[in-house]
Design an enzyme around this catalytic site. Structure first.
Site, mmCIF file in Angstrom:
data_model
loop_
_atom_site.group_PDB
_atom_site.id
_atom_site.type_symbol
_atom_site.label_atom_id
_atom_site.label_comp_id
_atom_site.label_asym_id
_atom_site.label_seq_id
_atom_site.Cartn_x
_atom_site.Cartn_y
_atom_site.Cartn_z
ATOM 1 N N GLY A 12 -0.906 -17.713 2.110
ATOM 2 C CA GLY A 12 0.037 -16.639 1.416
ATOM 3 C C GLY A 12 1.040 -16.111 2.169
ATOM 4 O O GLY A 12 1.730 -16.790 2.743
ATOM 5 N N SER A 113 2.613 -2.746 1.313
ATOM 6 C CA SER A 113 2.821 -3.045 -0.158
ATOM 7 C C SER A 113 3.257 -1.915 -0.598
ATOM 8 O O SER A 113 3.654 -0.763 -0.124
ATOM 9 C CB SER A 113 1.459 -3.035 -0.720
ATOM 10 O OG SER A 113 1.430 -3.093 -2.009
ATOM 11 N N TYR A 149 -7.226 0.246 -2.498
ATOM 12 C CA TYR A 149 -6.291 -0.594 -1.942
ATOM 13 C C TYR A 149 -4.874 0.108 -1.661
ATOM 14 O O TYR A 149 -4.484 -0.085 -0.406
ATOM 15 C CB TYR A 149 -5.926 -1.671 -3.207
ATOM 16 C CG TYR A 149 -5.012 -2.728 -2.578
ATOM 17 C CD1 TYR A 149 -5.121 -3.553 -1.793
ATOM 18 C CD2 TYR A 149 -3.452 -2.753 -3.013
ATOM 19 C CE1 TYR A 149 -4.217 -4.726 -1.330
ATOM 20 C CE2 TYR A 149 -2.704 -3.313 -2.399
ATOM 21 C CZ TYR A 149 -2.857 -4.399 -1.734
ATOM 22 O OH TYR A 149 -1.704 -5.204 -1.368
ATOM 23 N N LYS A 153 -2.967 1.302 2.232
ATOM 24 C CA LYS A 153 -1.546 0.506 2.466
ATOM 25 C C LYS A 153 -0.716 1.651 2.847
ATOM 26 O O LYS A 153 0.068 1.820 3.900
ATOM 27 C CB LYS A 153 -1.160 -0.240 1.280
ATOM 28 C CG LYS A 153 -1.765 -1.662 1.149
ATOM 29 C CD LYS A 153 -1.478 -2.498 2.175
ATOM 30 C CE LYS A 153 -2.116 -3.811 1.969
ATOM 31 N NZ LYS A 153 -1.829 -4.733 3.186
#
Ligand code: NAI
Length: 253
Positions: A12, A113, A149, A153
């Protein structure tokens, strides 16, 4: 031309960053749980120690930069794993490499993110920033889904901002990118999950520039922030998200 270490460099965004840096003539070393120059499990303290020892050994002659792209997505239901890889696999690794990074005046780019600013559990953030892995994982296990998540971040980004000045004093420039939705194996896994696929379609359709991001979009931003054209950029969180953060939080910057 120098050596860059990229965690998550096997896939990625990390892989694209490695390829971009190689195209610019640099040597790259991928640190990943599989298919990497340095194979290590960044979810565990032992794995991180092994990675640090291997990085120091492989870059004794010089280290131009470190990119922390290893991460697991919000579709992963193991909240302890998300916490350990995304936060401690980033922050503890940088902390343990601090002297080595300073010795070589390396720059650091954290892959955060654009979900970092989203609402999450403040106690979770506090535990993470205290470095309390046990406490943070216990809180994460009581939480549901995406806030774990986005919390990791958010904490990674706050940690970077809180430490950027002290690191700069030692010759280490730290910045972060906040990717928006980017087509990679990680996002594909979420798209393939029937619980998420419909909401993801809507999310993609709402990206202002009209398309999802590519790993190469992230690599261009990363190469710029790591390199010689960005030596006055320090402590920045650059959203690379087709305008999604501006759409969602127009008054915050
Ligand atoms: P990816 O799944 O293609 O790459 C992640 C890499 O991290 C993989 O090579 C994987 O093996 C490695 N990794 C996972 N657990 C590990 C562990 N315990 N130890 C060592 N390596 C481990 O995912 P992608 O999309 O390239 O994600 C890279 C970073 O970008 C992640 O931190 C992710 O949170 C972040 N990101 C991705 C977005 C997206 O839409 N793809 C959006 C925003 C942020």
């Amino acid at each position: 031309m120098g050596t860059y270490v990229i965690t998550g460099g096997a896939s990625g965004i990390g892989k694209a960053i490695a390829e971009q840096l190689q195209n610019e003539g640099h040597r790259t070393l991928a640190v990943d749980i599989q298919n990497a120059d340095i194979v290590a499990d960044l979810a565990s303290p032992e794995g991180r120690d092994a990675a640090v020892a291997a990085i120091i050994e492989a870059t004794g002659a010089g280290l131009q930069g470190l990119v922390t792209s290893a991460g697991v997505g919000s579709h992963v239901s193991n909240n302890t794993l998300v916490t350990n890889v995304n936060y401690f696999g980033t922050v503890e690794l940088i902390q343990k490499l601090e002297d080595h990074l300073a010795e070589h005046n390396a720059s650091v780019l954290l892959v955060s993110s654009n979900s970092a600013p989203m609402e999450t559990n403040p106690e979770f953030i506090h535990s993470l920033l205290q470095g309390d892995a046990g406490g943070a994982c216990a809180i994460a296990e009581e939480m549901q889904g995406h806030p774990v998540y986005s919390g990791t971040k958010q904490a990674v980004t706050i940690w970077m901002r809180r430490n950027a000045a002290a690191f700069a004093g030692k010759g280490v420039r730290m910045n972060a990118i906040g990717p928006g939705y980017t087509r990679t194996p990680l996002s594909q896994a979420a798209e393939d999950n029937p619980d998420y696929s419909e909401s993801i379609k809507q999310f993609i359709a709402s990206i202002p520039v009209g398309r999802p991001g590519t790993p190469e979009d992230m690599a261009d931003a990363a190469s710029f922030l790591l390199g010689d054209r960005a030596t006055f950029i320090c402590g920045a969180m650059l959203f690379v998200d087709g305008g999604h953060d501006a759409l969602m939080r127009p008054d915050s910057f």
